[in-house]
Motif scaffolding. Structure first.
Motif, PDB file in Angstrom:
ATOM      1  N   GLY A  93      46.145  40.619  32.103  1.00 41.57           N
ATOM      2  CA  GLY A  93      45.735  39.443  32.869  1.00 41.57           C
ATOM      3  C   GLY A  93      44.247  39.272  33.026  1.00 41.57           C
ATOM      4  O   GLY A  93      43.797  38.294  33.631  1.00 41.57           O
ATOM      5  N   GLY A  94      43.459  40.219  32.535  1.00 39.00           N
ATOM      6  CA  GLY A  94      42.011  40.100  32.616  1.00 39.00           C
ATOM      7  C   GLY A  94      41.452  40.524  33.960  1.00 39.00           C
ATOM      8  O   GLY A  94      42.074  41.286  34.711  1.00 39.00           O
ATOM      9  N   PHE A  95      40.282  40.009  34.281  1.00 41.11           N
ATOM     10  CA  PHE A  95      39.559  40.393  35.493  1.00 41.11           C
ATOM     11  C   PHE A  95      39.820  39.379  36.613  1.00 41.11           C
ATOM     12  O   PHE A  95      39.853  38.184  36.387  1.00 41.11           O
ATOM     13  CB  PHE A  95      38.059  40.468  35.217  1.00 41.11           C
ATOM     14  N   THR A  96      39.976  39.907  37.804  1.00 42.34           N
ATOM     15  CA  THR A  96      40.094  39.073  39.000  1.00 42.34           C
ATOM     16  C   THR A  96      38.864  39.319  39.857  1.00 42.34           C
ATOM     17  O   THR A  96      38.555  40.472  40.172  1.00 42.34           O
ATOM     18  CB  THR A  96      41.359  39.416  39.797  1.00 42.34           C
ATOM     19  N   ALA A  97      38.167  38.251  40.208  1.00 47.57           N
ATOM     20  CA  ALA A  97      36.896  38.432  40.919  1.00 47.57           C
ATOM     21  C   ALA A  97      36.745  37.427  42.046  1.00 47.57           C
ATOM     22  O   ALA A  97      37.322  36.333  42.021  1.00 47.57           O
ATOM     23  CB  ALA A  97      35.725  38.296  39.939  1.00 47.57           C
ATOM     24  N   LYS A  98      35.945  37.818  43.044  1.00 42.05           N
ATOM     25  CA  LYS A  98      35.578  36.962  44.160  1.00 42.05           C
ATOM     26  C   LYS A  98      34.098  37.166  44.460  1.00 42.05           C
ATOM     27  O   LYS A  98      33.586  38.271  44.326  1.00 42.05           O
ATOM     28  CB  LYS A  98      36.399  37.287  45.418  1.00 42.05           C
ATOM     29  N   ALA A 208      21.018  42.169  49.183  1.00 44.64           N
ATOM     30  CA  ALA A 208      21.756  40.939  49.497  1.00 44.64           C
ATOM     31  C   ALA A 208      23.191  41.235  49.924  1.00 44.64           C
ATOM     32  O   ALA A 208      24.158  40.835  49.263  1.00 44.64           O
ATOM     33  CB  ALA A 208      21.736  40.011  48.290  1.00 44.64           C
ATOM     34  N   THR A 209      23.341  41.903  51.065  1.00 49.15           N
ATOM     35  CA  THR A 209      24.671  42.329  51.510  1.00 49.15           C
ATOM     36  C   THR A 209      25.530  41.184  52.051  1.00 49.15           C
ATOM     37  O   THR A 209      26.717  41.382  52.315  1.00 49.15           O
ATOM     38  CB  THR A 209      24.548  43.415  52.591  1.00 49.15           C
ATOM     39  N   LYS A 210      24.941  40.008  52.230  1.00 45.04           N
ATOM     40  CA  LYS A 210      25.735  38.833  52.589  1.00 45.04           C
ATOM     41  C   LYS A 210      26.157  38.051  51.352  1.00 45.04           C
ATOM     42  O   LYS A 210      26.755  36.972  51.447  1.00 45.04           O
ATOM     43  CB  LYS A 210      24.931  37.908  53.520  1.00 45.04           C
ATOM     44  N   ARG A 211      25.841  38.605  50.190  1.00 42.00           N
ATOM     45  CA  ARG A 211      26.093  37.932  48.913  1.00 42.00           C
ATOM     46  C   ARG A 211      26.814  38.903  47.970  1.00 42.00           C
ATOM     47  O   ARG A 211      26.360  39.184  46.870  1.00 42.00           O
ATOM     48  CB  ARG A 211      24.759  37.475  48.335  1.00 42.00           C
ATOM     49  N   MET A 212      27.953  39.392  48.423  1.00 45.18           N
ATOM     50  CA  MET A 212      28.696  40.409  47.688  1.00 45.18           C
ATOM     51  C   MET A 212      29.594  39.790  46.617  1.00 45.18           C
ATOM     52  O   MET A 212      30.054  38.650  46.739  1.00 45.18           O
ATOM     53  CB  MET A 212      29.563  41.218  48.650  1.00 45.18           C
ATOM     54  N   VAL A 213      29.825  40.561  45.570  1.00 44.52           N
ATOM     55  CA  VAL A 213      30.792  40.177  44.543  1.00 44.52           C
ATOM     56  C   VAL A 213      31.738  41.346  44.327  1.00 44.52           C
ATOM     57  O   VAL A 213      31.324  42.517  44.394  1.00 44.52           O
ATOM     58  CB  VAL A 213      30.094  39.773  43.226  1.00 44.52           C
ATOM     59  N   ARG A 214      32.997  41.031  44.087  1.00 46.49           N
ATOM     60  CA  ARG A 214      34.025  42.053  43.870  1.00 46.49           C
ATOM     61  C   ARG A 214      34.831  41.674  42.651  1.00 46.49           C
ATOM     62  O   ARG A 214      35.172  40.495  42.458  1.00 46.49           O
ATOM     63  CB  ARG A 214      34.934  42.169  45.099  1.00 46.49           C
ATOM     64  N   CYS A 215      35.163  42.660  41.834  1.00 43.27           N
ATOM     65  CA  CYS A 215      35.915  42.393  40.610  1.00 43.27           C
ATOM     66  C   CYS A 215      36.848  43.573  40.342  1.00 43.27           C
ATOM     67  O   CYS A 215      36.462  44.726  40.552  1.00 43.27           O
ATOM     68  CB  CYS A 215      34.957  42.199  39.436  1.00 43.27           C
ATOM     69  N   LYS A 216      38.062  43.284  39.891  1.00 45.59           N
ATOM     70  CA  LYS A 216      39.005  44.354  39.582  1.00 45.59           C
ATOM     71  C   LYS A 216      39.809  44.001  38.339  1.00 45.59           C
ATOM     72  O   LYS A 216      39.893  42.832  37.935  1.00 45.59           O
ATOM     73  CB  LYS A 216      39.931  44.623  40.767  1.00 45.59           C
ATOM     74  N   GLY A 302      40.778  49.552  38.174  1.00 43.52           N
ATOM     75  CA  GLY A 302      39.400  49.762  38.600  1.00 43.52           C
ATOM     76  C   GLY A 302      38.861  48.553  39.326  1.00 43.52           C
ATOM     77  O   GLY A 302      39.342  47.431  39.147  1.00 43.52           O
ATOM     78  N   GLU A 303      37.861  48.773  40.157  1.00 42.53           N
ATOM     79  CA  GLU A 303      37.205  47.675  40.848  1.00 42.53           C
ATOM     80  C   GLU A 303      35.732  48.016  41.048  1.00 42.53           C
ATOM     81  O   GLU A 303      35.329  49.186  41.056  1.00 42.53           O
ATOM     82  CB  GLU A 303      37.867  47.380  42.192  1.00 42.53           C
ATOM     83  N   ILE A 304      34.948  46.960  41.204  1.00 40.04           N
ATOM     84  CA  ILE A 304      33.529  47.110  41.478  1.00 40.04           C
ATOM     85  C   ILE A 304      33.169  46.179  42.621  1.00 40.04           C
ATOM     86  O   ILE A 304      33.727  45.087  42.748  1.00 40.04           O
ATOM     87  CB  ILE A 304      32.677  46.786  40.226  1.00 40.04           C
ATOM     88  N   GLU A 305      32.246  46.624  43.454  1.00 37.51           N
ATOM     89  CA  GLU A 305      31.737  45.815  44.554  1.00 37.51           C
ATOM     90  C   GLU A 305      30.256  46.095  44.687  1.00 37.51           C
ATOM     91  O   GLU A 305      29.835  47.254  44.717  1.00 37.51           O
ATOM     92  CB  GLU A 305      32.457  46.162  45.858  1.00 37.51           C
ATOM     93  N   LEU A 306      29.457  45.043  44.740  1.00 38.59           N
ATOM     94  CA  LEU A 306      28.013  45.222  44.898  1.00 38.59           C
ATOM     95  C   LEU A 306      27.373  43.909  45.320  1.00 38.59           C
ATOM     96  O   LEU A 306      27.929  42.830  45.105  1.00 38.59           O
ATOM     97  CB  LEU A 306      27.362  45.728  43.610  1.00 38.59           C
ATOM     98  N   PRO A 307      26.188  43.986  45.945  1.00 33.94           N
ATOM     99  CA  PRO A 307      25.446  42.760  46.245  1.00 33.94           C
ATOM    100  C   PRO A 307      24.845  42.214  44.957  1.00 33.94           C
ATOM    101  O   PRO A 307      24.326  42.963  44.130  1.00 33.94           O
ATOM    102  CB  PRO A 307      24.354  43.238  47.212  1.00 33.94           C
ATOM    103  N   GLU A 337      30.196  31.922  40.108  1.00 39.26           N
ATOM    104  CA  GLU A 337      30.865  32.179  38.830  1.00 39.26           C
ATOM    105  C   GLU A 337      30.031  33.110  37.953  1.00 39.26           C
ATOM    106  O   GLU A 337      30.573  33.979  37.266  1.00 39.26           O
ATOM    107  CB  GLU A 337      31.139  30.863  38.111  1.00 39.26           C
ATOM    108  N   LEU A 338      28.722  32.933  37.973  1.00 36.22           N
ATOM    109  CA  LEU A 338      27.851  33.828  37.210  1.00 36.22           C
ATOM    110  C   LEU A 338      27.941  35.246  37.751  1.00 36.22           C
ATOM    111  O   LEU A 338      28.054  36.209  36.980  1.00 36.22           O
ATOM    112  CB  LEU A 338      26.407  33.333  37.262  1.00 36.22           C
ATOM    113  N   ALA A 339      27.901  35.404  39.068  1.00 41.66           N
ATOM    114  CA  ALA A 339      27.998  36.731  39.677  1.00 41.66           C
ATOM    115  C   ALA A 339      29.310  37.414  39.308  1.00 41.66           C
ATOM    116  O   ALA A 339      29.342  38.613  39.012  1.00 41.66           O
ATOM    117  CB  ALA A 339      27.859  36.625  41.194  1.00 41.66           C
TER     118      ALA A 339
END
Length: 376
Positions: A93-98, A208-216, A302-307, A337-339
């Protein structure tokens, strides 16, 4: 049809042109060096152009959308590895991100304040007035919040207690550095007047902790090489989580993916790096930016989270036509979308690296491509 890596350059350019609707001028810009006149406007004392290879990572599906991912990097195997990892993720299903809203933090440092707690209360009481001053300086972004906190000097210099006034600014689809800095400078005289202190620094924070991105994503155990490889990958992650010497190299692999997309699209990759590494040490110990575990089916997740503060308007993309075309190739319509695409590239590259390390070793594929790079 040929696979992308099997095509010659002209075929690759035609494929991209048809896939995302590039004009002939945009297509030509992918092979054209940056004009010296543009470079001379970008930096001081310019004497030339330093070129970096630009490639395309394929197979990325992010939130159900197929994306070609431009990557600018001089290191062999990175683009191929990210593409292979994305292909494995694609099967599940690919990557799911927010991604969060594009909220940036600007800081105004106030020193020589006799009563820090009292000064803080006075600043917050004038919140509306201060925000109005900030917003008078920009039509494209908006200051939406104000905070103030005491900072105790922990350096060897013992400069005393400080008040830090913090603006929260919605940068929308820009990275926002220039606007944030302008706003901080605009409110500084008022802050000095209210507090009776001396303002020193007036600048954004790249944390930029108010500008987080998460992907799994989930990676099929069979495609990875079986349950034994999954187990070995989890051992590799355990070391990266627990040992700073491994964590640094582990995160370097993550940033191979993120920085390459950042450079291709004209982002401030030094700011991105600084914020990412600070976040990796948020609990007091430097750790992995990614997290890995085994699913009930035995696959690897797997997942990643970072500002991640990035923009699709303003900045280098206004000067460098290749960066502008790279954004079009990605078909991103917002900074979020870029993030998310950059986070997916970081997760994919991390998976590829730890999978190689856990199986045949990093040198098998990396050095084969490295040898080709130098014609050996």
């Amino acid at each position: 049809m040929k696979k992308f890596y099997e095509m010659v350059r002209d075929e690759r350019l035609d494929f991209i042109k048809n896939a995302v609707g590039l004009s002939e001028e945009e297509k030509a810009s992918l092979g054209a060096p940056l004009a010296f006149e543009s470079a001379d406007r970008m930096v001081e004392n310019a004497v030339g152009i330093m070129s970096v290879p630009l490639g395309i990572a394929t197979n990325f599906v992010i939130n159900g959308v197929e994306r070609l991912v431009p990557m600018a990097i001089e290191e062999p195997s990175v683009i191929a590895a990210a593409s292979k990892a994305a292909k494995i993720a694609r099967a599940k299903g690919g990557f799911t991100a927010k991604a969060d809203r594009s909220l940036m933090i600007g800081q105004v440092q106030v020193v020589s304040v006799k009563n820090v707690a009292g000064a803080r209360r006075k600043v917050l009481a004038k919140k509306k007035e201060i925000l109005a001053i900030a917003n008078a300086k920009s039509k494209s972004v908006a200051a939406i919040g104000l905070g103030a906190r005491e900072v105790r000097d922990a350096s060897r210099n013992r400069m005393g207690r400080m008040l830090v006034v913090e603006l929260t600014i919605d940068a929308k689809d820009a990275m926002g550095a220039n606007a944030v800095n302008t706003m901080c400078e605009a409110i500084a005289p008022k802050i000095a007047e209210i507090t009776g202190g001396e303002v020193v620094l007036k600048i954004l924070s790249n944390y930029a902790t108010k500008r987080m991105v998460r992907c799994k994503a989930v990676f099929d155990k069979g495609e990875l090489g079986g349950s034994k490889i999954v187990k070995r990958i989890l051992y590799a992650y355990a070391l990266a989580h627990s040992d700073v010497y491994r964590a640094v190299t582990h995160n370097k692999g993550v940033m191979n993916g993120i920085d390459a997309v950042a450079l291709a699209t004209g982002q401030d990759f030094r700011a991105i790096e600084a914020g990412a590494h600070a976040y990796a040490a948020r609990d007091g110990t430097y750790r992995s930016l990614t997290r890995w575990w085994r699913t009930k089916e035995g696959d690897l997740a797997g997942e990643i989270e970072l500002p991640l503060a990035v923009g699709i308007v303003g900045g280098v993309a206004n000067v460098n036509p290749t960066a502008k075309v790279a954004l079009k190739i990605m078909s991103v319509k917002s900074a979020q979308e870029l993030a998310m695409a950059m986070a997916a590239a970081g997760l994919a590259q991390n998976l590829a690296a730890i999978r190689a390390l856990s199986a045949e070793g990093i040198q098998a594929g990396h050095m084969r491509l490295h040898a080709r790079k130098f014609g050996k």
